[in-house]
Scaffold this active site. Structure first.
Site, PDB file in Angstrom:
ATOM      1  N   GLU A   1       0.812  -1.206   0.000  1.00  0.00           N
ATOM      2  CA  GLU A   1       0.000   0.000   0.000  1.00  0.00           C
ATOM      3  C   GLU A   1       0.849   1.262   0.000  1.00  0.00           C
ATOM      4  O   GLU A   1       0.578   2.202  -0.749  1.00  0.00           O
ATOM      5  CB  GLU A   1      -0.960  -0.010   1.201  1.00  0.00           C
ATOM      6  CG  GLU A   1      -2.101  -1.029   1.097  1.00  0.00           C
ATOM      7  CD  GLU A   1      -1.706  -2.461   1.432  1.00  0.00           C
ATOM      8  OE1 GLU A   1      -0.551  -2.686   1.865  1.00  0.00           O
ATOM      9  OE2 GLU A   1      -2.544  -3.370   1.263  1.00  0.00           O
TER      10      GLU A   1
ATOM     11  N   HIS B   1     -11.365  -4.485   9.365  1.00  0.00           N
ATOM     12  CA  HIS B   1     -11.934  -4.249   8.024  1.00  0.00           C
ATOM     13  C   HIS B   1     -13.181  -3.378   8.053  1.00  0.00           C
ATOM     14  O   HIS B   1     -13.927  -3.368   7.075  1.00  0.00           O
ATOM     15  CB  HIS B   1     -12.352  -5.582   7.380  1.00  0.00           C
ATOM     16  CG  HIS B   1     -11.241  -6.408   6.823  1.00  0.00           C
ATOM     17  ND1 HIS B   1     -10.351  -7.099   7.609  1.00  0.00           N
ATOM     18  CD2 HIS B   1     -10.872  -6.669   5.554  1.00  0.00           C
ATOM     19  CE1 HIS B   1      -9.499  -7.757   6.831  1.00  0.00           C
ATOM     20  NE2 HIS B   1      -9.798  -7.510   5.574  1.00  0.00           N
TER      21      HIS B   1
HETATM   22  C1  LIG Z   1      -2.706  -4.605   4.311  1.00  0.00           C
HETATM   23  C2  LIG Z   1      -3.735  -5.417   3.617  1.00  0.00           C
HETATM   24  N1  LIG Z   1      -3.933  -5.246   2.300  1.00  0.00           N
HETATM   25  C3  LIG Z   1      -4.852  -5.972   1.646  1.00  0.00           C
HETATM   26  C4  LIG Z   1      -5.599  -6.899   2.301  1.00  0.00           C
HETATM   27  C5  LIG Z   1      -6.652  -7.735   1.562  1.00  0.00           C
HETATM   28  N2  LIG Z   1      -6.207  -9.115   1.457  1.00  0.00           N
HETATM   29  C6  LIG Z   1      -6.558 -10.022   2.384  1.00  0.00           C
HETATM   30  S1  LIG Z   1      -5.825 -11.483   2.147  1.00  0.00           S
HETATM   31  C7  LIG Z   1      -5.030 -10.965   0.789  1.00  0.00           C
HETATM   32  C8  LIG Z   1      -4.100 -11.894   0.072  1.00  0.00           C
HETATM   33  C9  LIG Z   1      -2.891 -12.217   0.878  1.00  0.00           C
HETATM   34  O1  LIG Z   1      -2.179 -13.224   0.288  1.00  0.00           O
HETATM   35  P1  LIG Z   1      -1.090 -14.094   1.033  1.00  0.00           P
HETATM   36  O2  LIG Z   1      -0.286 -13.239   1.943  1.00  0.00           O
HETATM   37  O3  LIG Z   1      -0.355 -14.843  -0.002  1.00  0.00           O
HETATM   38  O4  LIG Z   1      -1.929 -15.086   1.943  1.00  0.00           O
HETATM   39  P2  LIG Z   1      -2.978 -16.206   1.489  1.00  0.00           P
HETATM   40  O5  LIG Z   1      -4.315 -15.536   1.471  1.00  0.00           O
HETATM   41  O6  LIG Z   1      -2.582 -16.726   0.172  1.00  0.00           O
HETATM   42  O7  LIG Z   1      -2.934 -17.230   2.562  1.00  0.00           O
HETATM   43  C10 LIG Z   1      -5.363  -9.648   0.509  1.00  0.00           C
HETATM   44  C11 LIG Z   1      -4.896  -8.890  -0.643  1.00  0.00           C
HETATM   45  C12 LIG Z   1      -5.398  -7.033   3.695  1.00  0.00           C
HETATM   46  N3  LIG Z   1      -6.124  -7.891   4.423  1.00  0.00           N
HETATM   47  N4  LIG Z   1      -4.449  -6.307   4.309  1.00  0.00           N
END
Ligand SMILES: Cc1ncc(C[n+]2csc(CCOP(=O)(O)OP(=O)(O)O)c2C)c(N)n1
Ligand SMILES: [Mg+2]
Lengths: 333, 324
Positions: free
Chosen positions: B61, B130
């Site tokens: 971000e 959230h």
């Molecule tokens: C700071 C932030 N940005 C965006 C999000 C939205 N978001 C939630 S999970 C996710 C994907 C994260 O991927 P990863 O770290 O690979 O974990 P996975 O879900 O694959 O276990 C996103 C973009 C968030 N929760 N927090």
């Protein structure tokens, strides 16, 4: 769209005694059944908000957490139902939390993404991607400053590696030689963004090395490899060598959350990865080695299902925290 | 004449128009492309405009909001999407220390013509990381403009003037509004400078914005049944606030209640109340009231989340307090 081809399924003899092997198998099955039921209950409107399933990735949490000690600290993400369960939180408390009931681990205040358990030193499901990493550094710092034997294991996804918090945490932990085990669950996607669309360097171990931190890569679908590598890594961290980074190469079989049309990957890719599914491949290896019979597997499965039914009954019978308690625990007193 | 569409479609149309009309405009953020947008606002855009202009970013971000500022300085007109206001906190440094300061700090040499869009607000049981409503914080910052479209018309119409603005504009889209349907008049006309009366009345002014607007309108209907004629004023633009229109509503109704999903302490509601004191004190028949979120991180369980937020019945009760 890039294809992420799956390697051959994990195979070969399991170097563990039968009781231990069956314990880990049972934990994977417990997570699987619990989460299948959660998805069903989401459909029924009993569980709301965001629900992120760990289905497909069970070998990582189970293999890794069984390599740690009860006094160790755990920091996890919003995809943490399995971690909470293996760590020892009751399935009823997890299910009740997802229902939003008072009997949940956080009285229904946190829900699926925020499972906390002081007794098992689970410092939360954190729903800010990368949010747990600096916390783990601080827990590690506290442990080191107080000469504790415990280490801190921090679970996070491949997506978190792009966040500034990853860089800052890796650097601090390495600089200060903190007892932190960075457990990166690389399932190749952060939501709909595949790793090669998010990382200029997709070899995450190379990144870790740039902080002067040792890094190990392991097949996250192979519970034997996960466990052995994590055990070795945890020993090194506990011995005071400083932090260590482990990349678990895994795959999520289900959508990112319950709101995901999965436009970003091919069905065939998911099917291909399912051939590496941690439960059936481990079961097959145990059977081939004479450590598991079909009857034993069915008994494990039946026990997991019974535990799930009891957890659902517990959640159903749970109560709603009274609204008068809304402001309770915003501050300590 | 008017046509029906929902908030999400209205915003999508606005972005589509901007991307079509101005080659300097591009959309950047997490999962805006291949995933189709977290809330499907940009579904199909990647195919139509290509990956250069529908730019999926890694989870960074601070990095991509800062890159949006740089691209704006460099002559582009970026629309940067941040999934949720909670995640914008990771980018706060760039927004507050760079975007908001550059024009002034450079003696007027460098403007930052950037639009940042983000989801705000509670109501979907997403718990405390959230669900927050932090637009009041942003409204504290000189150097940025803060918008809160709460109607179909504003969802459709606020983006173009925001992009035309030479300075950074932050748009807060309340998640509870995304599926709201409404009529868009053919002759819609939207500015980004004024507050708007959404329901005219004479007994009490209910002053609100964003996701609380439908609740305020529902409360006004209930009050009408009880013989109280409420005016509902939609702030729309949270910075700079349209003080004249606020004062005019108060002068007309002599009573005011401010409804704000932010927490009470240090809230935007507090700022609105202060302006009423400064500008319309002698018009008041009663102290100004407010309905805000309870001072608690937003809980997951539905009944607790509902109890934490402003609701129509709480607004009704606050208004009835004037007439008790
Ligand atoms: C700071 C932030 N940005 C965006 C999000 C939205 N978001 C939630 S999970 C996710 C994907 C994260 O991927 P990863 O770290 O690979 O974990 P996975 O879900 O694959 O276990 C996103 C973009 C968030 N929760 N927090
Ligand atoms: Mg991932």
């Amino acid at each position: 769209m890039t294809d992420h081809h799956a390697a051959a399924p994990p195979a070969g003899p399991v170097p563990w005694d039968k009781a231990f092997a069956l314990k880990l198998l049972a934990d994977m099955v417990r997570i699987r059944r619990m989460e299948e039921k959660s998805a069903e209950m989401y459909g029924a409107g009993k569980i709301r908000g965001f629900l992120h399933l760990y289905i497909g990735e069970e070998a990582t949490a189970v293999g890794a957490l069984h390599a740690l000690s009860p006094e160790d600290n755990i920091v996890a993400t919003y995809r943490e139902h399995g971690h909470a369960l293996v760590r020892g939180m009751g399935m009823g408390a997890i299910m009740a939390e997802m229902y939003g009931k008072r009997e949940g681990c956080a009285h229904g205040r946190g829900g699926s993404m925020h499972l906390f358990d002081k007794a098992t030193r689970l410092f939360g499901g954190n729903a800010i991607v990368g949010g747990g990493l600096p916390l783990a550094v601080g827990l590690g710092l506290a442990g080191k400053m107080q000469n504790e034997k415990r280490i801190t294991a921090c679970f996070f996804g491949d997506g978190a590696v792009a966040e500034g918090a990853f860089h800052e945490s890796m650097n601090l932990a390495a600089l200060w030689k903190l007892p932190v085990l960075f457990c990166c669950e690389n399932n190749l996607f952060g939501m709909g963004t595949s790793i090669e669309r998010a990382e200029s360097q997709t070899d995450l171990c190379v990144k870790a090395a740039s902080y002067n931190m040792p890094a190990l890569k392991v097949d996250g679908m192979d519970i034997v490899a996960v466990h052995e590598v994590t055990k070795q890594a945890a020993q090194r961290v506990r011995a005071g060598e400083g932090p260590l980074f482990v990349e678990y190469q895994t795959y999520r079989f289900r959508a990112h959350s319950m709101f995901d049309a999965e436009l970003y990957r091919q069905k065939a890719e998911v099917e291909e990865w399912k051939t590496r599914g941690p439960i059936h491949t481990f079961s097959a290896r145990l059977k081939a080695g004479g450590k598991l019979t079909e009857e034993e597997f069915l008994a494990i499965d039946a026990a997991a299902n019974a535990e799930v039914e009891a957890a659902v009954a517990f959640a159903e019978a749970g109560t709603w925290e009274p609204i008068e308690d809304l402001l309770k625990d915003v501050h300590t007193s | 004449m008017s046509r029906k569409l929902n908030y999400r479609e209205a915003m999508r149309e606005a972005m589509h128009e901007a991307l079509t009309n101005d080659p300097r405009v591009f959309l950047m953020g997490e999962d805006v492309g291949m995933y189709g947008g977290t809330y499907a606002f940009s579904k199909g855009f990647l195919d139509e405009f290509g990956p250069e202009r529908i730019r999926d970013t890694p989870l960074s971000e601070l990095g991509f909001v800062g890159a949006g500022i740089g691209a704006a300085l460099g002559g582009m007109r970026p629309i940067v999407e941040v999934m949720t206001v909670n995640f914008s906190l990771l980018a706060l440094d760039q927004i507050v220390n760079s975007a908001a300061t550059f024009r002034h700090m450079s003696g007027g040499q460098f403007s930052v013509p950037l639009v940042i869009r983000m989801t705000t607000g509670a109501g979907r049981q997403l718990a405390a990381q959230h669900s927050h409503s932090l637009e009041g914080w942003y409204a504290h910052i000189p150097g940025i403009k803060v918008l809160a479209p709460a109607t179909i018309e504003d969802a459709r119409g606020m983006l173009a003037p925001a992009l035309a603005d030479p300075d950074p504009v932050v748009i807060f889209e309340h998640a509870a509004l995304f599926n709201m349907e409404g009529g868009l008049p053919d002759d819609w006309n939207v500015d980004i400078s004024s507050a708007k009366v959404r329901r005219a009345g004479k007994d009490v002014a209910i002053i609100t914005h964003g996701g609380s607007l439908p609740k305020a309108l529902a409360a006004a209907e209930q009050l009408a049944a009880a013989g109280i004629d409420a005016e509902v004023l939609d702030l729309r633009v949270l910075r700079p606030l349209d003080t004249a229109t606020i004062a005019a509503s108060v002068a007309k109704c002599h009573r005011a209640v401010v409804v704000d999903e932010g927490w009470r302490t240090g809230s935007l509601a507090a700022e609105v109340m202060a302006r009423i004191m400064e500008n319309a004190f002698f018009e008041l028949d009663a102290p100004v009231a407010r309905v805000c979120s309870e001072e608690v991180p937003i809980p997951y369980a539905r009944h607790m989340e509902e109890a934490a937020l402003p609701q129509a019945d709480k607004i009704v009760a606050a208004v009835k307090g004037f007439f008790a």
